[in-house]
Design a protein around this motif. Sequence first.
Motif, mmCIF file in Angstrom:
data_model
loop_
_atom_site.group_PDB
_atom_site.id
_atom_site.type_symbol
_atom_site.label_atom_id
_atom_site.label_comp_id
_atom_site.label_asym_id
_atom_site.label_seq_id
_atom_site.Cartn_x
_atom_site.Cartn_y
_atom_site.Cartn_z
ATOM 1 N N ALA A 90 0.817 -1.205 0.000
ATOM 2 C CA ALA A 90 0.000 0.000 0.000
ATOM 3 C C ALA A 90 0.854 1.260 0.000
ATOM 4 N N GLY A 91 2.168 1.131 0.223
ATOM 5 C CA GLY A 91 3.040 2.284 0.271
ATOM 6 C C GLY A 91 2.979 3.080 -1.017
ATOM 7 N N GLY A 92 2.853 4.408 -0.892
ATOM 8 C CA GLY A 92 2.816 5.267 -2.048
ATOM 9 C C GLY A 92 1.444 5.388 -2.691
ATOM 10 N N ALA A 93 0.467 4.648 -2.206
ATOM 11 C CA ALA A 93 -0.878 4.708 -2.782
ATOM 12 C C ALA A 93 -1.567 5.993 -2.356
ATOM 13 N N ALA A 94 -2.144 6.689 -3.313
ATOM 14 C CA ALA A 94 -2.875 7.917 -2.998
ATOM 15 C C ALA A 94 -4.122 7.561 -2.198
ATOM 16 N N GLN A 108 -7.227 0.196 3.287
ATOM 17 C CA GLN A 108 -5.808 0.400 3.600
ATOM 18 C C GLN A 108 -5.536 0.261 5.103
ATOM 19 N N LYS A 109 -6.581 0.086 5.891
ATOM 20 C CA LYS A 109 -6.474 -0.050 7.355
ATOM 21 C C LYS A 109 -5.761 1.144 7.979
ATOM 22 N N VAL A 110 -6.172 2.332 7.531
ATOM 23 C CA VAL A 110 -5.575 3.564 8.041
ATOM 24 C C VAL A 110 -6.677 4.606 8.229
ATOM 25 N N VAL A 111 -6.488 5.483 9.205
ATOM 26 C CA VAL A 111 -7.382 6.617 9.396
ATOM 27 C C VAL A 111 -6.528 7.881 9.319
ATOM 28 N N VAL A 112 -6.969 8.825 8.512
ATOM 29 C CA VAL A 112 -6.246 10.091 8.340
ATOM 30 C C VAL A 112 -7.057 11.182 9.013
ATOM 31 N N THR A 113 -6.381 12.014 9.810
ATOM 32 C CA THR A 113 -7.064 13.083 10.537
ATOM 33 C C THR A 113 -6.416 14.429 10.220
ATOM 34 N N GLN A 114 -7.149 15.489 10.527
ATOM 35 C CA GLN A 114 -6.640 16.856 10.403
ATOM 36 C C GLN A 114 -6.996 17.580 11.705
ATOM 37 N N PRO A 115 -6.162 17.423 12.738
ATOM 38 C CA PRO A 115 -6.462 18.026 14.042
ATOM 39 C C PRO A 115 -6.590 19.550 13.977
ATOM 40 N N THR A 116 -5.693 20.196 13.228
ATOM 41 C CA THR A 116 -5.758 21.641 13.016
ATOM 42 C C THR A 116 -5.559 21.895 11.530
ATOM 43 N N ALA A 117 -5.912 23.064 11.091
ATOM 44 C CA ALA A 117 -5.830 23.397 9.663
ATOM 45 C C ALA A 117 -4.445 23.128 9.098
ATOM 46 N N THR A 146 2.392 11.155 3.424
ATOM 47 C CA THR A 146 3.055 12.295 2.798
ATOM 48 C C THR A 146 1.982 13.184 2.188
ATOM 49 N N VAL A 147 2.086 14.478 2.475
ATOM 50 C CA VAL A 147 1.171 15.447 1.880
ATOM 51 C C VAL A 147 1.987 16.225 0.855
ATOM 52 N N SER A 148 1.563 16.138 -0.411
ATOM 53 C CA SER A 148 2.227 16.836 -1.490
ATOM 54 C C SER A 148 1.182 17.609 -2.268
ATOM 55 N N GLY A 149 1.215 18.936 -2.136
ATOM 56 C CA GLY A 149 0.156 19.751 -2.732
ATOM 57 C C GLY A 149 -1.151 19.449 -2.018
ATOM 58 N N SER A 175 -2.548 16.322 -2.296
ATOM 59 C CA SER A 175 -2.652 14.869 -2.321
ATOM 60 C C SER A 175 -2.041 14.253 -1.062
ATOM 61 N N ILE A 176 -2.755 13.289 -0.471
ATOM 62 C CA ILE A 176 -2.270 12.563 0.708
ATOM 63 C C ILE A 176 -1.996 11.128 0.271
ATOM 64 N N THR A 177 -0.766 10.656 0.514
ATOM 65 C CA THR A 177 -0.401 9.285 0.160
ATOM 66 C C THR A 177 0.224 8.585 1.343
ATOM 67 N N LEU A 178 0.123 7.262 1.356
ATOM 68 C CA LEU A 178 0.851 6.477 2.349
ATOM 69 C C LEU A 178 2.319 6.534 2.002
ATOM 70 N N ALA A 179 3.163 6.730 3.003
ATOM 71 C CA ALA A 179 4.610 6.830 2.757
ATOM 72 C C ALA A 179 5.215 5.460 2.556
#
Length: 164
Positions: free
Chosen positions: A68-72, A90-99, A155-158, A160-164
């Motif tokens: 799953a590494g590198g998958a958007a 992907q068995k992952v949870v992505v959060t945004q605690p602050t802006a 990894t956040v690029s622009g 897009s969020i991807t698994l590292a």
Amino acid sequence: MTSASLQPASGPARRTVVAAAGAAGLAVALTACSGSDDGGSTSVDTGAGAQDDGQQGSGGSGGGDDAAGGAALASTADIPEGGGKVFADQKVVVTQPTAGEFKAFSATCTHQGCAVKSVADGVINCPCHNSNFSIADGSVQSGPAKKPLPAMEITVSGDSITLA
């Protein structure tokens, strides 16, 4: 009636068979419970102190699939501020605690290995036994879970969020 018909049949007693079946069931249950604790302890320390500038998630391997590494995963616009999104496949949870600050954690509850299902009111929720984890660091907020969710690298690029 002869005395031969009154003698018990040779073989294990009923009590022995029942006890063995119960012990086998207990061993299976304990193995299932202890498996989630082992995965949680390998990366708990790496994510707790890792604070980034908001451009990358907190560190830690989290035991995710290498394939799953590198998958958007998502666009940054898909992750609400003060909330998050569960990616079950992907068995992952992505959060945004602050802006602008994005974090990722394992979507497997550290209590008994259930999958977390939602993110609401600043916590990641596990429906199995109502454990709740912080969106900021994965720490336990309530419930029977005693260990935090392991951090995973993103990894956040622009936008897009991807698994590292």
